[in-house]
Design a protein around this motif. Structure first.
Motif, PDB file in Angstrom:
ATOM      1  N   GLY A  72       9.001  13.596   3.522  1.00  0.00           N
ATOM      2  CA  GLY A  72       8.843  12.367   4.232  1.00  0.00           C
ATOM      3  C   GLY A  72       9.949  11.234   3.909  1.00  0.00           C
ATOM      4  N   PRO A  73      10.042  10.167   4.804  1.00  0.00           N
ATOM      5  CA  PRO A  73      11.203   9.531   4.398  1.00  0.00           C
ATOM      6  C   PRO A  73      11.073   8.647   3.217  1.00  0.00           C
ATOM      7  CG  PRO A  73       9.811   8.602   6.338  1.00  0.00           C
ATOM      8  CD  PRO A  73       9.261   9.912   5.927  1.00  0.00           C
ATOM      9  N   ASN A  74      12.170   8.006   2.686  1.00  0.00           N
ATOM     10  CA  ASN A  74      11.948   7.054   1.408  1.00  0.00           C
ATOM     11  C   ASN A  74      10.880   6.148   1.635  1.00  0.00           C
ATOM     12  OD1 ASN A  74      13.815   8.376  -0.478  1.00  0.00           O
ATOM     13  ND2 ASN A  74      15.463   7.341   0.868  1.00  0.00           N
ATOM     14  N   GLY A  75      10.118   5.959   0.399  1.00  0.00           N
ATOM     15  CA  GLY A  75       8.999   5.008   0.726  1.00  0.00           C
ATOM     16  C   GLY A  75       7.589   5.646   1.121  1.00  0.00           C
ATOM     17  N   ALA A  76       7.611   6.804   1.585  1.00  0.00           N
ATOM     18  CA  ALA A  76       6.641   7.355   2.258  1.00  0.00           C
ATOM     19  C   ALA A  76       5.432   7.407   1.323  1.00  0.00           C
ATOM     20  CB  ALA A  76       6.601   8.726   2.844  1.00  0.00           C
ATOM     21  N   GLY A  77       5.465   7.417   0.122  1.00  0.00           N
ATOM     22  CA  GLY A  77       4.350   7.679  -0.974  1.00  0.00           C
ATOM     23  C   GLY A  77       4.410   8.762  -1.811  1.00  0.00           C
ATOM     24  N   LYS A  78       5.451   9.643  -1.515  1.00  0.00           N
ATOM     25  CA  LYS A  78       5.612  10.996  -2.207  1.00  0.00           C
ATOM     26  C   LYS A  78       5.469  10.935  -3.707  1.00  0.00           C
ATOM     27  CE  LYS A  78       9.715  11.669  -0.140  1.00  0.00           C
ATOM     28  NZ  LYS A  78       9.873  10.962   0.235  1.00  0.00           N
ATOM     29  N   THR A  79       6.499  10.113  -4.253  1.00  0.00           N
ATOM     30  CA  THR A  79       6.573  10.150  -5.841  1.00  0.00           C
ATOM     31  C   THR A  79       4.980   9.365  -6.392  1.00  0.00           C
ATOM     32  OG1 THR A  79       8.726   9.813  -5.667  1.00  0.00           O
ATOM     33  CG2 THR A  79       7.619   8.603  -7.775  1.00  0.00           C
ATOM     34  N   LEU A 119      11.017  14.690 -12.925  1.00  0.00           N
ATOM     35  CA  LEU A 119      10.677  13.324 -12.483  1.00  0.00           C
ATOM     36  C   LEU A 119      11.929  13.029 -11.489  1.00  0.00           C
ATOM     37  CD1 LEU A 119       9.703  11.908 -15.897  1.00  0.00           C
ATOM     38  CD2 LEU A 119       8.084  12.193 -14.032  1.00  0.00           C
ATOM     39  N   GLN A 120      11.498  12.184 -10.530  1.00  0.00           N
ATOM     40  CA  GLN A 120      12.429  11.702  -9.775  1.00  0.00           C
ATOM     41  C   GLN A 120      13.457  10.737 -10.388  1.00  0.00           C
ATOM     42  OE1 GLN A 120      11.391   9.433  -6.289  1.00  0.00           O
ATOM     43  NE2 GLN A 120      13.616   9.047  -5.672  1.00  0.00           N
ATOM     44  N   GLU A 121      12.833  10.053 -11.359  1.00  0.00           N
ATOM     45  CA  GLU A 121      13.690   9.234 -12.360  1.00  0.00           C
ATOM     46  C   GLU A 121      13.509   9.290 -13.499  1.00  0.00           C
ATOM     47  OE1 GLU A 121      13.795   4.943 -10.847  1.00  0.00           O
ATOM     48  OE2 GLU A 121      14.055   5.747  -9.013  1.00  0.00           O
ATOM     49  N   LEU A 135       0.648  10.574 -14.587  1.00  0.00           N
ATOM     50  CA  LEU A 135       1.586   9.557 -14.883  1.00  0.00           C
ATOM     51  C   LEU A 135       1.180   8.216 -14.350  1.00  0.00           C
ATOM     52  CD1 LEU A 135       4.814  11.391 -14.965  1.00  0.00           C
ATOM     53  CD2 LEU A 135       3.470  10.885 -16.961  1.00  0.00           C
ATOM     54  N   ARG A 136       0.565   8.334 -13.119  1.00  0.00           N
ATOM     55  CA  ARG A 136      -0.102   7.125 -12.617  1.00  0.00           C
ATOM     56  C   ARG A 136      -1.494   7.306 -12.175  1.00  0.00           C
ATOM     57  NH1 ARG A 136       4.819   4.988  -8.658  1.00  0.00           N
ATOM     58  NH2 ARG A 136       6.449   5.931  -9.563  1.00  0.00           N
ATOM     59  N   ARG A 137      -2.284   6.178 -12.184  1.00  0.00           N
ATOM     60  CA  ARG A 137      -3.720   6.124 -11.979  1.00  0.00           C
ATOM     61  C   ARG A 137      -3.923   5.878 -10.552  1.00  0.00           C
ATOM     62  NH1 ARG A 137      -8.108   3.675 -15.866  1.00  0.00           N
ATOM     63  NH2 ARG A 137      -9.762   4.999 -15.135  1.00  0.00           N
ATOM     64  N   VAL A 147       0.786  -1.267   0.040  1.00  0.00           N
ATOM     65  CA  VAL A 147      -0.186  -0.137  -0.040  1.00  0.00           C
ATOM     66  C   VAL A 147       1.067   1.380   0.128  1.00  0.00           C
ATOM     67  CG1 VAL A 147      -1.694   1.200   1.303  1.00  0.00           C
ATOM     68  CG2 VAL A 147      -1.749  -1.190   1.312  1.00  0.00           C
ATOM     69  N   ALA A 148       1.137   2.005  -1.034  1.00  0.00           N
ATOM     70  CA  ALA A 148       1.776   3.291  -1.257  1.00  0.00           C
ATOM     71  C   ALA A 148       1.116   4.538  -0.748  1.00  0.00           C
ATOM     72  CB  ALA A 148       2.446   3.379  -2.759  1.00  0.00           C
ATOM     73  N   VAL A 149      -0.145   4.461  -0.933  1.00  0.00           N
ATOM     74  CA  VAL A 149      -0.826   5.840  -0.498  1.00  0.00           C
ATOM     75  C   VAL A 149      -2.031   5.320  -0.022  1.00  0.00           C
ATOM     76  CG1 VAL A 149      -1.743   7.899  -1.483  1.00  0.00           C
ATOM     77  CG2 VAL A 149       0.545   7.089  -2.244  1.00  0.00           C
TER      78      VAL A 149
HETATM   79  N1  LIG Z   1       6.083   1.017  -9.447  1.00  0.00           N
HETATM   80  C1  LIG Z   1       6.013   0.528  -8.425  1.00  0.00           C
HETATM   81  N2  LIG Z   1       5.902  -0.756  -8.172  1.00  0.00           N
HETATM   82  C2  LIG Z   1       5.832  -1.346  -7.206  1.00  0.00           C
HETATM   83  N3  LIG Z   1       6.061  -0.662  -5.809  1.00  0.00           N
HETATM   84  C3  LIG Z   1       6.089   0.487  -5.915  1.00  0.00           C
HETATM   85  C4  LIG Z   1       6.214   0.998  -7.119  1.00  0.00           C
HETATM   86  N4  LIG Z   1       6.334   2.384  -6.907  1.00  0.00           N
HETATM   87  C5  LIG Z   1       6.547   2.764  -5.631  1.00  0.00           C
HETATM   88  N5  LIG Z   1       6.309   1.631  -4.990  1.00  0.00           N
HETATM   89  C6  LIG Z   1       6.274   1.323  -3.387  1.00  0.00           C
HETATM   90  O1  LIG Z   1       5.239   2.076  -2.895  1.00  0.00           O
HETATM   91  C7  LIG Z   1       5.944   2.719  -1.823  1.00  0.00           C
HETATM   92  C8  LIG Z   1       6.083   4.275  -2.113  1.00  0.00           C
HETATM   93  O2  LIG Z   1       7.105   4.490  -2.995  1.00  0.00           O
HETATM   94  P1  LIG Z   1       7.270   6.076  -3.209  1.00  0.00           P
HETATM   95  O3  LIG Z   1       6.005   6.634  -3.971  1.00  0.00           O
HETATM   96  O4  LIG Z   1       8.138   5.862  -4.448  1.00  0.00           O
HETATM   97  O5  LIG Z   1       7.659   6.712  -2.043  1.00  0.00           O
HETATM   98  P2  LIG Z   1       8.555   8.051  -1.968  1.00  0.00           P
HETATM   99  O6  LIG Z   1       8.660   8.824  -3.310  1.00  0.00           O
HETATM  100  O7  LIG Z   1       7.973   8.938  -0.828  1.00  0.00           O
HETATM  101  O8  LIG Z   1      10.090   7.578  -1.679  1.00  0.00           O
HETATM  102  C9  LIG Z   1       7.240   2.208  -1.445  1.00  0.00           C
HETATM  103  O9  LIG Z   1       7.001   1.112  -0.722  1.00  0.00           O
HETATM  104  C10 LIG Z   1       7.585   1.522  -2.789  1.00  0.00           C
HETATM  105  O10 LIG Z   1       8.524   0.485  -2.626  1.00  0.00           O
END
Ligand SMILES: Nc1ncnc2c1ncn2[C@@H]1O[C@H](COP(=O)(O)OP(=O)(O)O)[C@@H](O)[C@H]1O
Ligand SMILES: [Mg+2]
Lengths: 247, 307
Positions: free
Chosen positions: B37-44, B83-85, B53-55, B18-20
């Motif tokens: 927020g920390p890495n993996g918080a769901g910001k991207t 973009l981040q990447e 870009l994502r739904r 669950v990302a968000v």
């Molecule tokens: N394309 C993806 N496929 C699978 N898991 C994803 C994908 N993008 C992000 N995640 C997961 O969703 C969570 C949130 O990621 P992300 O939105 O990139 O957070 P942040 O930008 O805050 O670091 C993380 O656990 C990450 O591993």
């Protein structure tokens, strides 16, 4: 329209800056022609129905360029653009996938044509190779063969998870085809069993069609080849468009 | 005033992850809005849903009155995205990239002044692969500004930059905002959010756990200040008991020769200094520390933000 033209022009420049791609598309076939021409010469031979070995090599090497671009350049370039994040970046603009794929196709088409033109010029100058076809007809056969193989290349890029896999799949498909279809080695010099098998290789149809129209056969003599390639073009374009991914 | 971006209750999962989970917020016209927020918080995930870009699996998003997923291509003409990447073809030159991307938009600003502003004018003929990390990042921001966008999205724009380049980047972002554009950025640097943003959403485990102006967040936590100094070991105990007697002082900690005094009130720091001077205690390297967003995150989650 402006983006289509600009993207085509830019991608063409990038293609030529990639030494390997430029070499295999443009230099390799003319080089092979000169090399084998020096060994075998171009005297008419009953084996080729009165044509010389170099006369038949020019349309055959045309097919060789087509398969190299279609199954090696297209999958590698498309999947690398995806892997490097270039396609992700394009997606964050109003550029449409159709414009992108059209520009790519134009570039591959133009580069392949450039290779073929150099091949013909070298063949003409070095061995005075014969050409007895109708230019429109030859261009038609060339386009059909090239586009159907580009479409297959896009499909390979679409299903391959990484650029490495795309490269491997493309090469594994391309190399046996090159040697068993008459593109690299004339079918006439191969054993009968190979010639029978060759009918099931798509590239053989490109070689046969091109050689036919090159020496003036009417299209009705090549309906089998034309329909196989048209079918391949249709199916692979659909699959290629369907599997196209920005990331 | 109508919000530039409206996000209501979006959810997004990737398989089991669950990302968000239920994120809602607005971005106002002309502000610098940050998500930290920390890495993996769901910001991207969140920012890319907003960009179209994502739904999202569910929820409602509007950007400039448009549905970003369904009207992506019209939206792309009016926003700028870093973009981040992402990447560019290694052999594509800086000037060619600007020229190419300019052709994708119906309306653009001249790109040469943009390169100049981002310190890339001399790099026009340099291939993308030969740029430094900071130069690549600046190129991506210049590309995001080509179409004179109303909203600019920046995802982790200073990751991988050294402190000096980071500060220079902050100035560039402030400049973008001064030209009337709305900026929506994400970062995992608390200091960056605090220095740069008008409002900050703190994100953790796919949720927004606080959202306000950075000063308001810090004030709202009722966090105290700190005075830190060093002193010869023999006198530490004396200083400690002396300071504890003041009502402004809430706590004292020692760490080696260092003393950390916690407290609050406008005169807290001068109370400490005056007490030490009157008792003739020799202190050195005295500094006061204001609470920061970092402390807000710590208070809210019980965890330290890590880089
Ligand atoms: N394309 C993806 N496929 C699978 N898991 C994803 C994908 N993008 C992000 N995640 C997961 O969703 C969570 C949130 O990621 P992300 O939105 O990139 O957070 P942040 O930008 O805050 O670091 C993380 O656990 C990450 O591993
Ligand atoms: Mg991120």
């Amino acid at each position: 329209m402006r983006s289509l033209w600009k993207l085509t022009f830019t991608q063409a420049k990038l293609y030529l800056r990639e030494p390997m791609a430029a070499f295999f598309t443009i230099i390799y076939a003319p080089m092979m022609l000169v090399l084998f021409g020096m060994i075998y010469g171009n005297d008419p031979s009953p084996l080729f129905g009165g044509l010389g070995p170099m006369d038949v090599s020019v349309p055959a090497y045309t097919a060789l360029i087509i398969v190299t671009v279609g199954l090696i350049s297209v999958p590698i370039a498309t999947s690398s653009a995806r892997e490097s994040g270039t396609l992700r970046r394009y997606r964050a603009t109003p550029l449409s996938p159709l414009t992108y794929l059209s520009a790519e196709t134009f570039v591959y088409f133009a580069m392949t044509l450039l290779g073929v033109m150099l091949l013909v010029v070298v063949g003409k100058l070095a061995f005075d190779v014969r050409f007895e076809g109708n230019l429109i007809s030859v261009l038609g056969g060339f386009s059909l063969g090239a586009l159907s193989f580009f479409a297959l290349g896009f499909f390979i890029a679409g299903i391959a998870p990484t650029a490495r896999v795309a490269q491997t799949v493309g090469m594994v498909a391309a190399f046996p085809m090159m040697f068993l279809s008459g593109a690299a080695i004339p079918l006439e010099t191969l054993p009968a069993s190979v010639r029978d098998f060759a009918r099931y290789i798509p590239l053989t149809h490109v070689v046969t069609l091109l050689r036919g129209v090159w020496f003036g056969d009417p299209w009705r003599q090549h309906l089998t080849e034309a329909s196989v390639l048209a079918g391949m073009l249709l199916v692979c374009s659909m699959l290629g468009a369907r599997t196209f991914r920005w990331e | 005033m109508e919000a530039t971006v409206t996000v209501q209750q979006i959810h997004k999962s990737y398989g089991q992850t669950v990302a968000v989970q239920g994120v809602s917020f607005d971005v106002h016209p002309g502000e610098i809005f940050g998500m930290v927020g920390p890495n993996g918080a769901g910001k991207t995930t969140t920012i890319e849903c907003v960009e179209g870009l994502r739904r999202p699996d569910s929820g409602h998003i509007r950007v400039l009155g448009m549905d970003p997923w369904r009207e992506r291509r019209s939206l792309m003409a009016r926003v700028g995205i870093q973009l981040q990447e992402s990447g560019l073809p290694p052999r594509l030159r800086v000037g060619e990239a600007m020229d190419l991307f300019a052709s994708f938009y119906p309306r653009t600003v001249p790109w040469k002044p943009l390169l100049e502003q981002f310190g890339l004018a001399e790099k026009r003929r340099t291939s993308f692969a030969d740029l430094s990390g900071g130069q690549k990042q600046r190129l991506f921001i210049a590309l995001a500004l080509l179409n004179d966008p109303q909203v600019v999205f920046l995802d982790e724009l200073t990751t991988g930059l050294d402190p000096q380049a980071r500060r220079a980047m902050w100035d560039l972002v402030r400049d973008i905002a001064r030209r009337g554009k709305t900026v929506f950025l994400t970062t995992h640097f608390m200091e960056e959010a605090e220095r740069l943003c008008d409002r900050v959403a703190i994100m953790d485990h796919g949720r927004i756990i606080a959202l306000d102006a950075p000063e308001a967040l810090i004030r709202g936590m009722g966090l105290g200040k700190r005075v830190v100094f060093t002193m010869p070991n023999g006198q530490l105990a004396q200083a400690e008991s002396l300071l504890r007697a003041f009502p402004e002082v809430e706590g004292v900690e020692t760490a080696g020769e260092r003393l950390i005094v916690f407290g609050r009130g406008t005169h807290f720091a001068s109370v400490v200094v005056r007490a030490l001077e009157q008792a003739d205690l020799p202190f050195q390297d005295l500094r006061t520390e204001q609470p920061s967003l970092e402390d807000v995150f710590l208070t809210l989650t019980g965890r330290q933000m890590r880089e």
